[in-house]
Scaffold this active site. Structure first.
Site, PDB file in Angstrom:
ATOM      1  N   LYS A  10       0.855  -1.195   0.000  1.00 22.56           N
ATOM      2  CA  LYS A  10       0.000   0.000   0.000  1.00 22.56           C
ATOM      3  C   LYS A  10       0.888   1.241   0.000  1.00 22.56           C
ATOM      4  CE  LYS A  10       0.776   1.400   4.422  1.00 22.56           C
ATOM      5  NZ  LYS A  10       1.322   2.728   4.821  1.00 22.56           N
ATOM      6  N   VAL A  96      10.638  -5.333   4.023  1.00 22.73           N
ATOM      7  CA  VAL A  96      10.186  -5.406   5.412  1.00 22.73           C
ATOM      8  C   VAL A  96      10.454  -4.075   6.108  1.00 22.73           C
ATOM      9  CG1 VAL A  96      10.510  -6.598   7.616  1.00 22.73           C
ATOM     10  CG2 VAL A  96      10.598  -7.887   5.466  1.00 22.73           C
ATOM     11  N   ALA A  97       9.548  -3.685   7.012  1.00 22.42           N
ATOM     12  CA  ALA A  97       9.686  -2.452   7.805  1.00 22.42           C
ATOM     13  C   ALA A  97       9.946  -1.246   6.908  1.00 22.42           C
ATOM     14  CB  ALA A  97      10.803  -2.597   8.833  1.00 22.42           C
ATOM     15  N   LEU A 100       5.207   0.174   3.820  1.00 24.32           N
ATOM     16  CA  LEU A 100       4.410  -0.268   2.679  1.00 24.32           C
ATOM     17  C   LEU A 100       3.303  -1.245   3.073  1.00 24.32           C
ATOM     18  CD1 LEU A 100       7.325  -0.818   0.127  1.00 24.32           C
ATOM     19  CD2 LEU A 100       5.676   1.071   0.135  1.00 24.32           C
ATOM     20  N   ASP A 137      -3.793  -0.789   9.486  1.00 29.55           N
ATOM     21  CA  ASP A 137      -3.714  -0.849   8.025  1.00 29.55           C
ATOM     22  C   ASP A 137      -4.416  -2.072   7.435  1.00 29.55           C
ATOM     23  OD1 ASP A 137      -2.370   1.515   7.506  1.00 29.55           O
ATOM     24  OD2 ASP A 137      -0.378   0.604   7.535  1.00 29.55           O
TER      25      ASP A 137
END
EC number: 2.7.1.148
Length: 283
Positions: A10, A96-97, A100, A137
């Site tokens: 996202k 990762v992290a 997104l 999210d």
């Protein structure tokens, strides 16, 4: 039974927070869109053993109850008193992290898959209500469509599909702590966005005008700790991006372009100092 779900990244076209709730969590006012950079989540149910197992091709992710995909399976199984064991295999492609929503999208994929496998017949809005108990999210990631997201993240207003645009998604080798950034918010000094104008233009499908109102109010807070995010954003703008901004609390920066050639030009120009760069379409 086995089901594989696509779990897209996202992007926050607009990220604002009007206030903080009494429990300390931010109230959100965001416009979100999904991009064709995705994890693939395979969910298998079985009679024995009756445990939940998570496997991933990434060495950076926990495979226990700290994993949002694990939490999604546990919550749905408990709520509907399902006895099956669940095996989840995640093929990670989203960094990762990164801001997104990769973990949230994986969790949403598990909810959709188990809804199908167990024939629960839950609507997307019903799944989204359950999803909020996992992370703010996850409700949006149930839909993965251009949407206005408000409240804790549970209020989803789907918007008209956007034209065919390209995104350059770039993550530098830095890690951002979301709780640390959220603690930095001073609501008296926060410079809010004109989301009303953004939404009006998106609803009129005037994408080019809408780009003028996109933004992320958390950028100054994250850039205070990581100024290289600002430098990457400015470089993308110099190279002709229609929009360049940070997603979530960072560190990922994305550029939106109306042509693939412009997106590829930006990708090639920034690869020298940012290896993790993807050119994808918006969904």
């Amino acid at each position: 039974m086995i089901v594989t779900e696509k779990a897209p990244a996202k992007l926050n076209l607009s990220l604002d927070t009007p206030m903080r709730y009494f429990d300390g969590s931010p109230q959100w006012n965001m416009v979100m869109v999904s991009a064709d950079l995705a994890d693939y989540v395979t969910v298998e149910t079985h009679r024995h053993p009756t445990t939940i197992k998570v496997y991933t091709n990434s060495g950076f992710l926990p495979n226990d109850q700290r994993n949002l995909a694990y939490q999604a399976a546990h919550i749905l199984r408990s709520r509907f008193h399902c006895k099956d064991g669940v095996t989840i295999r995640i093929k990670k492609q989203i960094p990762v992290a990164a801001g997104l929503g990769g973990g949230s999208s994986d969790a949403a994929a598990v909810l959709r898959a188990l809804n199908s496998i167990w024939r629960l017949d839950l609507s997307l809005s019903e799944l989204a209500k359950i999803a909020l108990t996992i992370d703010s999210d996850v409700p949006y990631c149930i839909y993965n469509k251009l949407a206005h997201v408000t409240g804790h993240g549970e209020k989803i207003e789907l918007l008209p599909p956007q034209p065919h645009y390209w995104a350059v998604i770039a993550k530098q080798k830095i890690s951002v702590s979301t709780p640390q950034i959220l603690r930095q918010i001073n609501y008296e000094k926060l410079h809010h966005l004109n989301n009303k104008a953004l939404l009006a233009n998106l609803k009129e499908e005037d994408w080019q005008e809408a780009t003028k109102y996109m933004g992320n109010v958390l950028e100054p807070l994250t850039m205070k700790f990581y100024p290289e995010i600002g430098r990457l954003k400015n470089k993308m703008k110099e190279l002709g991006a229609d929009v360049a901004q940070m997603s979530g609390t960072g560190p990922t920066v994305f550029a939106i372009c109306h042509t693939e050639s412009r997106a590829k030009r930006i990708q090639n120009s920034i690869r020298g100092f940012c290896r993790d760069v993807h050119v994808v379409t918006l969904l």
